[in-house]
Scaffold this motif. Structure first.
Motif, PDB file in Angstrom:
ATOM      1  N   ALA A  31      19.023   7.308  60.184  1.00  0.00           N
ATOM      2  CA  ALA A  31      17.831   6.256  60.623  1.00  0.00           C
ATOM      3  C   ALA A  31      16.649   7.207  60.927  1.00  0.00           C
ATOM      4  O   ALA A  31      15.573   6.883  60.581  1.00  0.00           O
ATOM      5  N   PHE A  32      16.651   8.210  61.625  1.00  0.00           N
ATOM      6  CA  PHE A  32      15.686   9.302  62.057  1.00  0.00           C
ATOM      7  C   PHE A  32      15.980  10.690  61.294  1.00  0.00           C
ATOM      8  O   PHE A  32      16.795  11.347  61.274  1.00  0.00           O
ATOM      9  N   ARG A  33      15.172  10.691  60.373  1.00  0.00           N
ATOM     10  CA  ARG A  33      15.306  11.800  59.301  1.00  0.00           C
ATOM     11  C   ARG A  33      14.540  13.225  59.944  1.00  0.00           C
ATOM     12  O   ARG A  33      15.219  14.007  60.001  1.00  0.00           O
ATOM     13  N   GLY A  34      13.070  12.958  59.887  1.00  0.00           N
ATOM     14  CA  GLY A  34      12.647  14.109  60.735  1.00  0.00           C
ATOM     15  C   GLY A  34      12.593  15.488  59.923  1.00  0.00           C
ATOM     16  O   GLY A  34      12.461  16.443  60.549  1.00  0.00           O
ATOM     17  N   GLY A 266       0.698   4.957  65.944  1.00  0.00           N
ATOM     18  CA  GLY A 266       1.419   4.934  64.958  1.00  0.00           C
ATOM     19  C   GLY A 266       2.993   5.462  64.951  1.00  0.00           C
ATOM     20  O   GLY A 266       3.355   6.195  64.337  1.00  0.00           O
ATOM     21  N   VAL A 267       3.394   5.265  66.301  1.00  0.00           N
ATOM     22  CA  VAL A 267       4.722   5.741  66.394  1.00  0.00           C
ATOM     23  C   VAL A 267       5.900   4.871  66.620  1.00  0.00           C
ATOM     24  O   VAL A 267       5.105   3.470  66.675  1.00  0.00           O
ATOM     25  N   ALA A 268       7.003   4.865  66.732  1.00  0.00           N
ATOM     26  CA  ALA A 268       8.085   3.894  66.736  1.00  0.00           C
ATOM     27  C   ALA A 268       8.307   3.659  68.214  1.00  0.00           C
ATOM     28  O   ALA A 268       8.552   4.602  68.922  1.00  0.00           O
ATOM     29  N   ALA A 269       7.940   2.600  68.965  1.00  0.00           N
ATOM     30  CA  ALA A 269       7.866   2.476  70.268  1.00  0.00           C
ATOM     31  C   ALA A 269       9.083   1.358  70.696  1.00  0.00           C
ATOM     32  O   ALA A 269       9.203   0.399  69.803  1.00  0.00           O
ATOM     33  N   HIS A 270       9.768   1.869  71.591  1.00  0.00           N
ATOM     34  CA  HIS A 270      10.789   1.131  72.154  1.00  0.00           C
ATOM     35  C   HIS A 270      10.675   0.827  73.594  1.00  0.00           C
ATOM     36  O   HIS A 270      10.214   1.640  74.338  1.00  0.00           O
ATOM     37  N   ARG A 288      15.932  -0.967  64.238  1.00  0.00           N
ATOM     38  CA  ARG A 288      14.434  -1.051  64.235  1.00  0.00           C
ATOM     39  C   ARG A 288      14.078   0.218  63.166  1.00  0.00           C
ATOM     40  O   ARG A 288      12.962   0.108  62.321  1.00  0.00           O
ATOM     41  N   ALA A 289      14.584   1.265  63.281  1.00  0.00           N
ATOM     42  CA  ALA A 289      14.267   2.555  62.666  1.00  0.00           C
ATOM     43  C   ALA A 289      14.693   2.255  61.212  1.00  0.00           C
ATOM     44  O   ALA A 289      13.705   2.698  60.265  1.00  0.00           O
TER      45      ALA A 289
END
Length: 294
Positions: A31-34, A266-270, A288-289
């Motif tokens: 889900a989070f590649r980075g 522009g960030v993924a916010a939770h 969500r990711a």
């Protein structure tokens, strides 16, 4: 009393990570590649290649079109940027904001190191900052757990400079990676601008930890309210309908302002409540990711 790091890690592995594996079946690993991209070499441009890959500065110097070649770093480097300021110490254990921050940090570190990835950390409060270089392995997670759970002196000193915290994270992570910023985002400085700049280089996930009382203050009668960061005290009548309505409006305006700032960055916010089930919170983040990558 805070549990020893090995006991805390074992508890989270058993109660959270095992359940998470069952719920997601490893989906969080992708889900989070980075993924990091490193410059490797230059070569002459071929006619059938995408012109967007041309290095125009080198082309001008050599009078011959050249393109840059990159190598992909399959090893993920994740960073945990942890706000340990006074406002994060709001609420009693085990449902305080600092307890949720600790559990999130330890679980995320263990999730990524189990796959052989490296995890580093930035621990930040008003006057004490610590950078832990990224490493892998369970022993490294135990060391991080020990540092995160160490008592933090109540130093005061005004509102947290969140912008400085994020700048420190940017300096500490020179290569592209995955950065989790875990904070209540209560503080000073242009943190939204710094978050935007951080997101230009890294994949950034902002996790805002809130206490239920910060969203809806219960009727407790006359109470003395103290700002955890500045020490300012105010006597408030929490049963006054006008006061409660004004407070709801202020909370709604603050939530809207933070949401808009995260969107602009522009960030993924939770947003995670300190009394929320950690497994459910992590599952929702991963879902969500994954939706965001479609």
């Amino acid at each position: 009393m805070t549990a020893p790091p090995d006991r805390l890690l074992r508890r989270l592995e058993w109660r959270v990570l095992r359940r998470l594996d069952g719920r997601l079946q490893g989906a969080y690993r992708t889900a989070f590649r980075g993924t990091g991209i490193d410059f490797d070499s230059l070569r002459e441009y071929a006619p059938d290649e995408d012109v967007r890959h041309i290095d125009w500065n080198v082309t001008a110097r050599l009078d011959q079109p050249h393109v840059r070649q990159y190598t992909e770093d399959r090893e993920l480097t994740a960073w945990l940027v942890l706000d340990q300021s006074a406002s994060m110490r709001f609420g009693e254990t085990p449902q305080g904001k600092d307890s949720m921050l600790t559990d999130l940090a330890v679980c995320l570190a263990r999730l990524f190191t189990r796959g052989g990835n490296r995890v580093g950390a930035v621990l930040y409060d008003n006057r004490r900052h610590r950078v832990v270089p990224p490493r892998t392995g369970r022993d490294h997670v135990l060391r991080l757990t020990d540092l995160v759970t160490a008592p933090t002196p109540d130093r005061g000193g005004g509102s947290t400079d969140l912008a400085a915290m994020i700048r420190l994270a940017a300096r500490s992570a020179p290569r592209r990676g995955l950065v989790f910023v875990i904070s209540d985002f209560i503080g000073e400085g242009d943190w939204a601008g710094e978050l935007t700049r951080l997101a230009l280089r890294h994949e950034v996930v902002a996790i805002r930890v809130v206490h239920p009382i910060e969203l809806e203050l219960p009727d407790l009668g006359l109470v003395l309210v103290e700002d955890a960061e500045t020490g300012e005290q105010v006597l408030a009548d929490t049963g006054d309908p006008l006061f409660r309505e004004r407070l709801r409006e202020e909370v709604a305006a603050r939530e809207s302002s933070v949401d808009e700032a995260m969107t602009r960055a522009g960030v993924a916010a939770h947003r995670v409540r300190s009394d929320e089930d950690l497994v459910e919170a992590l599952v929702e983040m991963v879902r969500r990711a994954k939706r965001g990558r479609r």
